[in-house]
Design a protein around this motif. Structure first.
Motif, mmCIF file in Angstrom:
data_model
loop_
_atom_site.group_PDB
_atom_site.id
_atom_site.type_symbol
_atom_site.label_atom_id
_atom_site.label_comp_id
_atom_site.label_asym_id
_atom_site.label_seq_id
_atom_site.Cartn_x
_atom_site.Cartn_y
_atom_site.Cartn_z
ATOM 1 N N ILE A 181 0.628 -1.298 0.416
ATOM 2 C CA ILE A 181 0.458 0.418 -0.081
ATOM 3 C C ILE A 181 0.896 0.988 -0.404
ATOM 4 O O ILE A 181 1.875 1.727 1.289
ATOM 5 C CB ILE A 181 -0.844 -0.182 0.852
ATOM 6 N N LYS A 182 1.269 2.500 -1.249
ATOM 7 C CA LYS A 182 2.437 3.189 -1.703
ATOM 8 C C LYS A 182 1.358 4.549 -0.718
ATOM 9 O O LYS A 182 2.019 4.841 0.344
ATOM 10 C CB LYS A 182 1.929 3.488 -2.478
ATOM 11 N N ARG A 183 0.373 4.530 -0.295
ATOM 12 C CA ARG A 183 -0.422 5.430 0.192
ATOM 13 C C ARG A 183 -2.210 5.123 0.301
ATOM 14 O O ARG A 183 -2.422 4.470 -0.545
ATOM 15 C CB ARG A 183 0.639 7.002 0.079
ATOM 16 N N VAL A 184 -2.484 5.981 1.133
ATOM 17 C CA VAL A 184 -3.903 5.875 1.445
ATOM 18 C C VAL A 184 -3.873 7.185 1.859
ATOM 19 O O VAL A 184 -3.566 8.654 2.419
ATOM 20 C CB VAL A 184 -4.627 5.563 2.499
ATOM 21 N N GLU A 185 -5.257 7.805 0.916
ATOM 22 C CA GLU A 185 -5.391 9.446 0.860
ATOM 23 C C GLU A 185 -6.871 10.189 0.438
ATOM 24 O O GLU A 185 -7.799 9.260 -0.158
ATOM 25 C CB GLU A 185 -4.842 10.544 -1.065
ATOM 26 N N VAL A 186 -7.620 11.149 1.348
ATOM 27 C CA VAL A 186 -8.628 10.881 1.304
ATOM 28 C C VAL A 186 -9.268 11.932 -0.016
ATOM 29 O O VAL A 186 -8.474 13.099 0.164
ATOM 30 C CB VAL A 186 -8.887 12.060 2.671
ATOM 31 N N LEU A 187 -10.106 11.706 -0.102
ATOM 32 C CA LEU A 187 -10.354 12.544 -2.006
ATOM 33 C C LEU A 187 -11.001 13.955 -1.385
ATOM 34 O O LEU A 187 -12.227 13.286 -0.771
ATOM 35 C CB LEU A 187 -11.085 11.876 -2.729
ATOM 36 N N GLN A 188 -11.466 14.705 -1.883
ATOM 37 C CA GLN A 188 -11.926 15.512 -1.513
ATOM 38 C C GLN A 188 -13.838 15.917 -2.491
ATOM 39 O O GLN A 188 -13.586 15.076 -4.085
ATOM 40 C CB GLN A 188 -11.222 17.233 -2.237
#
Length: 188
Positions: A181-188
């Motif tokens: 998992i390279k990253r997890v980001e919140v989407l706007q």
């Protein structure tokens, strides 16, 4: 009168638009070495679980973690171990919200835990198939569903199809080639 009607109509439309934005379900993108998928979270049904998950996301906890448990026709699980298969530190477990009316169906996202009902922390799983056996029963707690994959289920299926075996501290079910998992980001 016509101007007042237009003003009221415009005001109502703006209020509806703002309330729709305010009630929109948060989404996160999980970027892996096999591609990305998007999870829509359900804070109405699992408020404690979603809040905890988002805290981990915002803190960067999931960056460079692995899917360490992959069982075809069952689940893919990750978010707890770094790329050296060392367990990452977490906060205390949160109260189990499995009685929230959401079922462990294909594509839903749940909070992994130990045998202790209120032990869920950062690890999550995605159901590859319908897994009603993970739902609560009158005699036992279940596993909390807190989201749904809304984009990229094909990536999750690809993760679920990899070869697994004995890797690091796991005697089975770990991908033989790490899925990071390279990253997890919140989407706007």
């Amino acid at each position: 009168m016509h101007g007042l009607f237009r003003f009221l109509a415009l005001s109502a439309a703006l209020m509806l638009g703002f309330s729709a934005l305010a009630s929109a379900e948060p989404r996160v993108r999980v970027e892996t070495t096999l591609g990305s998928f998007v999870i829509e979270l359900n804070p109405q049904r699992a408020p404690l679980t979603v809040a905890s998950f988002l805290e981990y996301v915002k803190a960067g906890h999931y960056t460079n973690t692995v899917f360490h448990r992959v069982i075809g026709n069952f689940v893919v699980q990750g978010g707890g171990y770094d790329t050296s298969y060392v367990e990452k530190p977490t906060r205390s477990g949160i109260p189990n919200e499995s009685g929230n009316g959401l079922s462990n169906r294909r594509g839903t996202v749940g909070l992994a835990r130990t045998g202790e009902a209120h032990s869920g922390t950062a690890q999550f799983y995605v159901n590859l198939v319908d897994n009603a056996a993970l739902d609560p029963q009158p005699s036992r707690w279940g596993y909390t569903v807190f989201g749904q994959v809304v984009e990229g289920m094909n990536v999750v299926d690809d993760i679920g199809a990899v070869a697994t075996g004995n890797v690091g501290p796991f005697d089975r079910d770990a991908p033989l080639q790490p899925i990071i998992i390279k990253r997890v980001e919140v989407l706007q």
